[in-house]
Scaffold this motif. Sequence first.
Motif, PDB file in Angstrom:
ATOM      1  N   GLU A  29       0.832  -1.210   0.000  1.00 32.13           N
ATOM      2  CA  GLU A  29       0.000   0.000   0.000  1.00 32.13           C
ATOM      3  C   GLU A  29       0.866   1.260   0.000  1.00 32.13           C
ATOM      4  O   GLU A  29       0.565   2.223  -0.706  1.00 32.13           O
ATOM      5  CB  GLU A  29      -0.922   0.004   1.218  1.00 32.13           C
ATOM      6  N   LEU A  30       1.947   1.254   0.784  1.00 33.91           N
ATOM      7  CA  LEU A  30       2.838   2.410   0.835  1.00 33.91           C
ATOM      8  C   LEU A  30       3.519   2.645  -0.511  1.00 33.91           C
ATOM      9  O   LEU A  30       3.665   3.785  -0.952  1.00 33.91           O
ATOM     10  CB  LEU A  30       3.888   2.236   1.935  1.00 33.91           C
ATOM     11  N   GLN A  31       3.923   1.568  -1.174  1.00 34.99           N
ATOM     12  CA  GLN A  31       4.544   1.691  -2.494  1.00 34.99           C
ATOM     13  C   GLN A  31       3.553   2.265  -3.502  1.00 34.99           C
ATOM     14  O   GLN A  31       3.893   3.133  -4.310  1.00 34.99           O
ATOM     15  CB  GLN A  31       5.048   0.336  -2.979  1.00 34.99           C
ATOM     16  N   LYS A  32       2.327   1.787  -3.453  1.00 35.16           N
ATOM     17  CA  LYS A  32       1.292   2.273  -4.371  1.00 35.16           C
ATOM     18  C   LYS A  32       1.005   3.753  -4.115  1.00 35.16           C
ATOM     19  O   LYS A  32       0.878   4.539  -5.051  1.00 35.16           O
ATOM     20  CB  LYS A  32       0.009   1.455  -4.188  1.00 35.16           C
ATOM     21  N   LYS A  33       0.933   4.129  -2.839  1.00 36.49           N
ATOM     22  CA  LYS A  33       0.670   5.517  -2.474  1.00 36.49           C
ATOM     23  C   LYS A  33       1.809   6.419  -2.947  1.00 36.49           C
ATOM     24  O   LYS A  33       1.584   7.505  -3.473  1.00 36.49           O
ATOM     25  CB  LYS A  33       0.522   5.609  -0.961  1.00 36.49           C
ATOM     26  N   LYS A  34       3.046   5.959  -2.781  1.00 37.93           N
ATOM     27  CA  LYS A  34       4.216   6.726  -3.210  1.00 37.93           C
ATOM     28  C   LYS A  34       4.203   6.906  -4.731  1.00 37.93           C
ATOM     29  O   LYS A  34       4.465   7.994  -5.247  1.00 37.93           O
ATOM     30  CB  LYS A  34       5.491   6.014  -2.776  1.00 37.93           C
ATOM     31  N   LYS A  35       3.887   5.855  -5.438  1.00 40.49           N
ATOM     32  CA  LYS A  35       3.840   5.905  -6.899  1.00 40.49           C
ATOM     33  C   LYS A  35       2.762   6.885  -7.372  1.00 40.49           C
ATOM     34  O   LYS A  35       2.993   7.684  -8.292  1.00 40.49           O
ATOM     35  CB  LYS A  35       3.565   4.514  -7.460  1.00 40.49           C
ATOM     36  N   MET A  36       1.608   6.862  -6.739  1.00 39.29           N
ATOM     37  CA  MET A  36       0.522   7.770  -7.107  1.00 39.29           C
ATOM     38  C   MET A  36       0.912   9.226  -6.819  1.00 39.29           C
ATOM     39  O   MET A  36       0.607  10.126  -7.605  1.00 39.29           O
ATOM     40  CB  MET A  36      -0.759   7.416  -6.354  1.00 39.29           C
ATOM     41  N   GLU A  37       1.601   9.461  -5.704  1.00 37.66           N
ATOM     42  CA  GLU A  37       2.038  10.811  -5.358  1.00 37.66           C
ATOM     43  C   GLU A  37       3.057  11.323  -6.382  1.00 37.66           C
ATOM     44  O   GLU A  37       2.999  12.478  -6.807  1.00 37.66           O
ATOM     45  CB  GLU A  37       2.651  10.824  -3.956  1.00 37.66           C
ATOM     46  N   GLU A  38       3.990  10.471  -6.794  1.00 36.61           N
ATOM     47  CA  GLU A  38       4.971  10.858  -7.812  1.00 36.61           C
ATOM     48  C   GLU A  38       4.283  11.178  -9.138  1.00 36.61           C
ATOM     49  O   GLU A  38       4.633  12.140  -9.816  1.00 36.61           O
ATOM     50  CB  GLU A  38       5.995   9.742  -8.004  1.00 36.61           C
ATOM     51  N   LYS A  39       3.295  10.395  -9.490  1.00 38.03           N
ATOM     52  CA  LYS A  39       2.550  10.627 -10.718  1.00 38.03           C
ATOM     53  C   LYS A  39       1.810  11.961 -10.656  1.00 38.03           C
ATOM     54  O   LYS A  39       1.809  12.730 -11.613  1.00 38.03           O
ATOM     55  CB  LYS A  39       1.558   9.486 -10.937  1.00 38.03           C
ATOM     56  N   ARG A  40       1.223  12.249  -9.499  1.00 35.57           N
ATOM     57  CA  ARG A  40       0.512  13.504  -9.311  1.00 35.57           C
ATOM     58  C   ARG A  40       1.475  14.688  -9.430  1.00 35.57           C
ATOM     59  O   ARG A  40       1.166  15.691 -10.072  1.00 35.57           O
ATOM     60  CB  ARG A  40      -0.175  13.522  -7.944  1.00 35.57           C
ATOM     61  N   GLN A  41       2.659  14.554  -8.856  1.00 35.30           N
ATOM     62  CA  GLN A  41       3.660  15.619  -8.928  1.00 35.30           C
ATOM     63  C   GLN A  41       4.111  15.851 -10.368  1.00 35.30           C
ATOM     64  O   GLN A  41       4.284  16.992 -10.791  1.00 35.30           O
ATOM     65  CB  GLN A  41       4.877  15.276  -8.056  1.00 35.30           C
ATOM     66  N   ARG A  42       4.294  14.767 -11.121  1.00 33.94           N
ATOM     67  CA  ARG A  42       4.697  14.909 -12.535  1.00 33.94           C
ATOM     68  C   ARG A  42       3.615  15.646 -13.322  1.00 33.94           C
ATOM     69  O   ARG A  42       3.921  16.495 -14.160  1.00 33.94           O
ATOM     70  CB  ARG A  42       4.952  13.536 -13.159  1.00 33.94           C
ATOM     71  N   LYS A  43       2.354  15.346 -13.050  1.00 36.05           N
ATOM     72  CA  LYS A  43       1.261  16.027 -13.753  1.00 36.05           C
ATOM     73  C   LYS A  43       1.252  17.511 -13.410  1.00 36.05           C
ATOM     74  O   LYS A  43       1.037  18.353 -14.271  1.00 36.05           O
ATOM     75  CB  LYS A  43      -0.087  15.398 -13.389  1.00 36.05           C
ATOM     76  N   LEU A  44       1.467  17.836 -12.134  1.00 36.46           N
ATOM     77  CA  LEU A  44       1.487  19.236 -11.723  1.00 36.46           C
ATOM     78  C   LEU A  44       2.652  19.973 -12.373  1.00 36.46           C
ATOM     79  O   LEU A  44       2.506  21.103 -12.827  1.00 36.46           O
ATOM     80  CB  LEU A  44       1.591  19.343 -10.200  1.00 36.46           C
ATOM     81  N   GLU A  45       3.815  19.345 -12.424  1.00 30.51           N
ATOM     82  CA  GLU A  45       4.992  19.961 -13.038  1.00 30.51           C
ATOM     83  C   GLU A  45       4.790  20.138 -14.537  1.00 30.51           C
ATOM     84  O   GLU A  45       5.230  21.123 -15.114  1.00 30.51           O
ATOM     85  CB  GLU A  45       6.231  19.118 -12.774  1.00 30.51           C
ATOM     86  N   LYS A  46       4.116  19.191 -15.148  1.00 28.34           N
ATOM     87  CA  LYS A  46       3.868  19.265 -16.589  1.00 28.34           C
ATOM     88  C   LYS A  46       2.965  20.445 -16.924  1.00 28.34           C
ATOM     89  O   LYS A  46       3.166  21.144 -17.917  1.00 28.34           O
ATOM     90  CB  LYS A  46       3.219  17.961 -17.061  1.00 28.34           C
ATOM     91  N   ASN A  47       1.972  20.700 -16.076  1.00 21.87           N
ATOM     92  CA  ASN A  47       1.022  21.784 -16.314  1.00 21.87           C
ATOM     93  C   ASN A  47       1.531  23.132 -15.821  1.00 21.87           C
ATOM     94  O   ASN A  47       1.114  24.162 -16.329  1.00 21.87           O
ATOM     95  CB  ASN A  47      -0.313  21.471 -15.650  1.00 21.87           C
ATOM     96  N   ALA A  48       2.404  23.155 -14.854  1.00 17.48           N
ATOM     97  CA  ALA A  48       2.846  24.406 -14.239  1.00 17.48           C
ATOM     98  C   ALA A  48       3.749  25.272 -15.128  1.00 17.48           C
ATOM     99  O   ALA A  48       3.545  26.471 -15.197  1.00 17.48           O
ATOM    100  CB  ALA A  48       3.529  24.116 -12.919  1.00 17.48           C
ATOM    101  N   PRO A  49       4.755  24.746 -15.822  1.00 14.77           N
ATOM    102  CA  PRO A  49       5.679  25.622 -16.563  1.00 14.77           C
ATOM    103  C   PRO A  49       5.037  26.557 -17.583  1.00 14.77           C
ATOM    104  O   PRO A  49       5.405  27.718 -17.615  1.00 14.77           O
ATOM    105  CB  PRO A  49       6.636  24.644 -17.237  1.00 14.77           C
ATOM    106  N   PRO A  50       4.062  26.162 -18.375  1.00 14.51           N
ATOM    107  CA  PRO A  50       3.488  27.117 -19.315  1.00 14.51           C
ATOM    108  C   PRO A  50       2.861  28.318 -18.616  1.00 14.51           C
ATOM    109  O   PRO A  50       2.966  29.434 -19.078  1.00 14.51           O
ATOM    110  CB  PRO A  50       2.421  26.318 -20.059  1.00 14.51           C
ATOM    111  N   GLN A  51       2.211  28.127 -17.495  1.00 12.72           N
ATOM    112  CA  GLN A  51       1.588  29.220 -16.769  1.00 12.72           C
ATOM    113  C   GLN A  51       2.645  30.136 -16.179  1.00 12.72           C
ATOM    114  O   GLN A  51       2.528  31.344 -16.246  1.00 12.72           O
ATOM    115  CB  GLN A  51       0.694  28.679 -15.657  1.00 12.72           C
ATOM    116  N   SER A  52       3.702  29.578 -15.610  1.00 11.79           N
ATOM    117  CA  SER A  52       4.730  30.410 -14.996  1.00 11.79           C
ATOM    118  C   SER A  52       5.557  31.128 -16.060  1.00 11.79           C
ATOM    119  O   SER A  52       6.095  32.194 -15.806  1.00 11.79           O
ATOM    120  CB  SER A  52       5.636  29.559 -14.100  1.00 11.79           C
TER     121      SER A  52
END
Length: 61
Positions: free
Chosen positions: A14-37
């Motif tokens: 469960e911890l591994q799955k949670k960590k993987k989901m958090e990393e995926k969420r961070q990648r999505k945020l980083e992908k969307n953030a640079p054009p706005q900034s």
Amino acid sequence: MAKPNYQFQKRQKELQKKKKMEEKRQRKLEKNAPPQSDENPDQSLDQSETVTKDEQFKGPE
């Protein structure tokens, strides 16, 4: 022979799955953030250039 600790294994999975989901969420945020900034610094540069041009025109008058 020791019995397998299934609760520990389940918790680790469960911890591994949670960590993987958090990393995926961070990648999505980083992908969307640079054009706005990138747009914001361009806008502030345009405004500062306009002010500078206005100040230059006011000086010679």
